[in-house]
Every structure is written in C-alpha cells, then in structure tokens.
Design an enzyme around this catalytic site. Sequence first.
Site, short mmCIF file in Angstrom:
data_model
loop_
_atom_site.label_atom_id
_atom_site.label_comp_id
_atom_site.label_asym_id
_atom_site.label_seq_id
_atom_site.Cartn_x
_atom_site.Cartn_y
_atom_site.Cartn_z
N CYS A 15 -56.93 -26.58 56.51
CA CYS A 15 -56.87 -25.30 57.19
C CYS A 15 -55.42 -24.93 57.52
O CYS A 15 -54.57 -25.80 57.64
CB CYS A 15 -57.71 -25.34 58.46
SG CYS A 15 -59.40 -24.76 58.22
N HIS A 51 -61.62 -26.36 47.63
CA HIS A 51 -60.47 -26.92 46.91
C HIS A 51 -60.86 -27.44 45.54
O HIS A 51 -61.99 -27.81 45.29
CB HIS A 51 -59.83 -28.06 47.73
CG HIS A 51 -60.71 -29.27 47.88
ND1 HIS A 51 -61.74 -29.33 48.78
CD2 HIS A 51 -60.71 -30.46 47.23
CE1 HIS A 51 -62.33 -30.52 48.70
NE2 HIS A 51 -61.73 -31.22 47.76
ZN ZN Z 1 -60.48 -26.05 56.61
#
Ligand code: ZN
Length: 330
Positions: free
Chosen positions: A35, A142
Amino acid sequence: MSNELRWNPVLGTWIIVAAKRQKRPWRPKDYCPFCPGAEETGYGWEVLTLPNKFPALRPDAKPSLKSEDIYKVRPGYGYCEVIVETPQHEGDLCDLTLENLKKVVDLYAERYEKLGSDPKIKYVFEFRNKGALIGVSLTHPHSQLYALPFVPPRIRRELVQARKFYKRRKKCLFCHIIELEKKTRVRLLYENEDFVLFMPFFAMWPYETHIYSKRHIQNIPQLTEEERYSLADILRVSTKMYNSLFGFDLPYIMAIHQSPTDGKKYPYYHLHVEFYPLHRDAKKIKYAAGIEWGAWTFTYDGLPEERAQQLKHSLRKAIKDEKVLGRICD
Ligand code: ZN
Ligand code: ZN
Ligand code: FE
C-alpha cells in the site's frame, strides 16, 4: 542461506533450490507492504516494481555444494520482482482503469527489456497468481516476475513445436491457430483491434483461456502504444468474465509467454497470455493429480466447446454496461 540450481538428469530440467528463506518478520495484521506509504513503496505512484523480499533467485547467489558427476549445481542467479499494479488495496485486473492497466503493461515491457539485457538472463517470466487458493498471501493486486538463467521447459517445448510447424508449413503456428479459431468460432470469446481471447481446442484446465496478439510479434516491448491499450482492455475483459462466471472472484494463474532473452532470434514465436483457473465448477477444484503429475498427461472432463459457451454467457453479463474497446465474438 544459499540459492542454487540443481539439474534433474532424469527429466533434463533445472530445479531452483533456495535454502530456508528467512521467516517473514512479524507484521500487524492490517499492514500491507504494497500500500502507498508502506516502508518500501512511498507515495505518488500508480504502478511500482519491488524486489521480492524472499527471492528464489538472486544476483549474488551462492550454492550450498559443488557439482558431482551428473549432479550439476549452478548458482541460483537471477531476479525475482513484484509488480504492484495499483495503489488500491483490493481487486483484480478488471478493477483497474484502462489507463492504469496500460501502465502495468508498460512496466511488463520495461522489466522484460531491463532484466533481459543482462547477458546471464535467458528468460524473463512474468506472471500473476490470483486468490488464496493459488497460495497468494497478499491480496494487494500484484504480478511477479522471475528473470531466469535458463529457458524454462514449457517455453522450450513451445519453441520446438513452433519451429517445426514453421519449417513444415512456412507460417507461424500461433497465427495459424488464430485462423482456425476464427473459422470454427465456437471457442472464440472476444476480440479487439489487436488481440483475441478464446478457449483453446487443447485446453488442459476446465476454464483455460488464451489471449493471442493479432500481429505476429514475440514480446511485449514490441507492442505499439495502441496495442498496449488493447492488451489492457482484453485483460480487463477476461478477468471480468471470470469473476462473473460463478459470482465470486475466480482464482487463476496468468502466464505471459514471450520470446527468450538469450540473444537469439525467435521469428517463429508469437506473444500470448494464458489463464489457468483451477475451478471445474462453482464448488469443485480440478487437481493436477496422478495422471497429470505422474505422467504429464491432462484429462479434461466435459467439452471445451460447452465451457466456452458458458464463458461467453458470463462475458455477456460482465461487460453489458461496461465501456470496452472490442466486441464479443458471435
Ligand atoms: Zn495494500
Ligand atoms: Zn504468429
Ligand atoms: Fe503458451
């Protein structure tokens, strides 16, 4: 701590052996390392590449022992990276904006070129694991890449088949497959200007689909700006389709197949993306078990053509109110 390649003389393949990767440090339960504002990420980015904290391969790799007879050992040289696809903590590729996902495609291209230019790197394998079922511990969207000091066996196999076909028929195997799918149409799902999505005739996983570039090219860096948007579009559409299939986010493996980076030319190869979802229906998983693992022979329960129709149905639902660049193939 050692990282090495061990040669399997029986199968003729390399195994990547990474001695005990250190225990992950303790983290608060709600802390996400991907994040914005996390230790490694900082602020002000849309896509980001990070070194894998627990790499199977590393540039300073040291083997734990020496080669002996046919037991060959090499340093586990290479790179493992994470591509953080968005500052948003949750979601799939279809939850990214087209603009954002296009930046992911750019990053695939950039890392392929950068790491592939290392003379010791023979292949840059970019992929995406999605869902806890595949063993993904971090839900933050990701992709990953392994920059390998050898061409992996599955790619080798594809190269051999493509070269043989090219010699015999004087054309590209993958371009030919596109032609066949367009003729039959039953497994065709979606297309835009530059890419086509279909369930292959030879699907191994129940809901396996492939994306082929329409132009005969070998890797992502060769894509034009427009084609990169088209790839982003078709990746969004395919993941949207998957997530509307059973009404929950479908776990999958996404593999990008590009030409090796070993300095040789592969004019007969062709860029494509493969999706392997694990489900056979809403409640059951297809396992690679005895026949699949012990004999490398896949069994397919049902008919790909029927599942393709099911996928097309969920595709219709999925993009009904969406702005997309292409169209469903009827
Ligand atoms: Zn995250
Ligand atoms: Zn081709
Ligand atoms: Fe492939």
